[in-house]
Design a protein around this motif. Sequence first.
Motif, PDB file in Angstrom:
ATOM      1  N   GLU A 277       0.766  -1.103  -0.008  1.00 54.11           N
ATOM      2  CA  GLU A 277       0.110   0.085   0.077  1.00 54.11           C
ATOM      3  C   GLU A 277       0.636   1.105   0.050  1.00 54.11           C
ATOM      4  OE1 GLU A 277      -2.265   2.003   3.652  1.00 54.11           O
ATOM      5  OE2 GLU A 277      -3.671   0.464   2.698  1.00 54.11           O
ATOM      6  N   SER A 278       0.559   2.151  -0.762  1.00 55.46           N
ATOM      7  CA  SER A 278       1.069   3.714  -0.980  1.00 55.46           C
ATOM      8  C   SER A 278      -0.262   4.586  -0.495  1.00 55.46           C
ATOM      9  CB  SER A 278       1.656   3.753  -2.431  1.00 55.46           C
ATOM     10  OG  SER A 278       2.634   3.079  -2.433  1.00 55.46           O
ATOM     11  N   THR A 279       0.188   5.668  -0.069  1.00 60.55           N
ATOM     12  CA  THR A 279      -0.684   6.855   0.278  1.00 60.55           C
ATOM     13  C   THR A 279      -0.355   7.850  -0.424  1.00 60.55           C
ATOM     14  OG1 THR A 279       0.321   7.423   2.171  1.00 60.55           O
ATOM     15  CG2 THR A 279      -1.443   5.624   2.584  1.00 60.55           C
ATOM     16  N   THR A 281      -2.001  12.127  -0.574  1.00 64.10           N
ATOM     17  CA  THR A 281      -2.846  13.072   0.412  1.00 64.10           C
ATOM     18  C   THR A 281      -3.739  14.054  -0.948  1.00 64.10           C
ATOM     19  OG1 THR A 281      -1.493  13.117   2.026  1.00 64.10           O
ATOM     20  CG2 THR A 281      -3.356  15.162   1.755  1.00 64.10           C
ATOM     21  N   PHE A 309     -10.386   5.042   0.163  1.00 65.62           N
ATOM     22  CA  PHE A 309     -10.390   6.517   0.654  1.00 65.62           C
ATOM     23  C   PHE A 309     -10.423   6.528   2.197  1.00 65.62           C
ATOM     24  CE2 PHE A 309     -11.606   6.652  -3.763  1.00 65.62           C
ATOM     25  CZ  PHE A 309     -10.718   7.585  -4.289  1.00 65.62           C
ATOM     26  N   ASP A 310      -9.915   7.264   2.976  1.00 72.39           N
ATOM     27  CA  ASP A 310     -10.298   7.340   4.383  1.00 72.39           C
ATOM     28  C   ASP A 310     -11.504   8.049   4.452  1.00 72.39           C
ATOM     29  OD1 ASP A 310      -9.524   9.972   3.676  1.00 72.39           O
ATOM     30  OD2 ASP A 310      -8.185  10.117   5.434  1.00 72.39           O
ATOM     31  N   ILE A 326      -6.935  11.331   2.267  1.00 71.83           N
ATOM     32  CA  ILE A 326      -5.772  10.569   1.974  1.00 71.83           C
ATOM     33  C   ILE A 326      -6.548   8.981   1.175  1.00 71.83           C
ATOM     34  CG2 ILE A 326      -4.246   8.831   3.046  1.00 71.83           C
ATOM     35  CD1 ILE A 326      -4.011  10.425   5.221  1.00 71.83           C
ATOM     36  N   ALA A 327      -5.803   9.014  -0.051  1.00 75.58           N
ATOM     37  CA  ALA A 327      -6.042   7.919  -0.915  1.00 75.58           C
ATOM     38  C   ALA A 327      -5.019   6.704  -0.751  1.00 75.58           C
ATOM     39  CB  ALA A 327      -5.914   8.332  -2.422  1.00 75.58           C
ATOM     40  N   HIS A 328      -5.477   5.656  -0.542  1.00 75.16           N
ATOM     41  CA  HIS A 328      -4.837   4.385  -0.299  1.00 75.16           C
ATOM     42  C   HIS A 328      -4.722   3.592  -1.635  1.00 75.16           C
ATOM     43  CE1 HIS A 328      -4.855   5.242   4.148  1.00 75.16           C
ATOM     44  NE2 HIS A 328      -6.061   5.340   3.611  1.00 75.16           N
ATOM     45  N   THR A 330      -3.013   0.280  -3.875  1.00 76.06           N
ATOM     46  CA  THR A 330      -2.173  -0.970  -3.528  1.00 76.06           C
ATOM     47  C   THR A 330      -2.331  -1.619  -4.941  1.00 76.06           C
ATOM     48  OG1 THR A 330      -2.858  -1.357  -1.422  1.00 76.06           O
ATOM     49  CG2 THR A 330      -1.820  -3.148  -2.384  1.00 76.06           C
TER      50      THR A 330
END
Length: 392
Positions: A277-279, A281, A309-310, A326-328, A330
Amino acid sequence: MKKKVLSKYYYSVVAVLAALLCLCLWSFPVRAAEGFRFYTDNPGIHVTAGDSLSFDLHLEGGNAAGTDVALSVVSMPDGFSGFFKSGSYEVSKVHASGDGADTIATFQATVPSEATDGVYEIVLHAASDTGYEENLTIELTVSGLEAGESNFYVEYPDQEGVSGTSFSYSTTIANNTLNTQNYNFSSNAPSGWTVAFSSGGTQVSSLEIESGSSASVTITVTPPEKVDAGDYQIECAASSAREQLSTALNVKILGTYEMELSTVDGKLSFDAYAEKESTVTLKLTNSGNIALENISLTSSAPSGWEVSFDTSVIDSLEAGASKEVIAHVTPGKEALTGDYVTIVSASGNSQSATAQFRVTVKTQTGWGIFAVIIIILVAGGLYAVMKKYGRR
């Protein structure tokens, strides 16, 4: 003696009969016009100043059959004008077929715009080449009064919405005059606005409406994309040669919806690794002048990738405000080293914004070191074999 008295009596009777015959001829002259009847269906009508009229002219009677008939104007009131017409031509002579009430021509008459109220007569003349003739008198009563007042009615004149929205108004034009009217459309819309008129699904700039009839007209008003919020009134007119009809359309612009989607640092690229996983903003900005409601975040990524997304739904974002999300991301386990495209979208209040990211998938460092060690061991083994057996 008796014969003389009878002779005197005879001549007296003859004289009386001759006198009676002259009297009859004087009172009831034999006119060539008795050969046919020259008429129009409406010889007496009410008109208004400026009217243009058309009268169908008929000949009835066998004496006119198969002859040429000359047409002329005997008298015309001052300022009035008129001419004979057959088909698309102005004529002075026509051929009569004699088939029943033959329509031989029409007479086009124009009432001057300065004509005062009163009764006016137009006298027309028809003469066949066989010697028969007849006059026709048309009586025009000029009056400033109309049969009724025409109107331009809009069903819902007040509408509201945001800039860039098209507003549709249903209107009706009723022609209550005595004549067919050709109405031309116009508006006083502000600069940058567009106003279109349509009838029956076809855009029009004018419309012909018969006397006593009405027509439906749809008016579409489109303001500019970023018009200021406020109330606007647009006057629309339907103008004919004799009438000036108008109606007012009211538009309330609530504001302008607009949003922008980017990142905090403005960069639209990042590195990632398969199954790791990479994040990133995201920064969502309401750049309009009205609050945005129920904004949803979605994504489009390569097959096998996961993006979350959070916060995937933002209930409200005031004008000028920004929110970070924040978008996650993978990448899938099948992702090979290289560049990929992932798109993030935000939508709400019929507005949307997108951000396209370039994601560079790299090989993880641990596996890279392991691969280097393997390569070194293989190379060392090959060197040892060659040194041992190469001298032989």
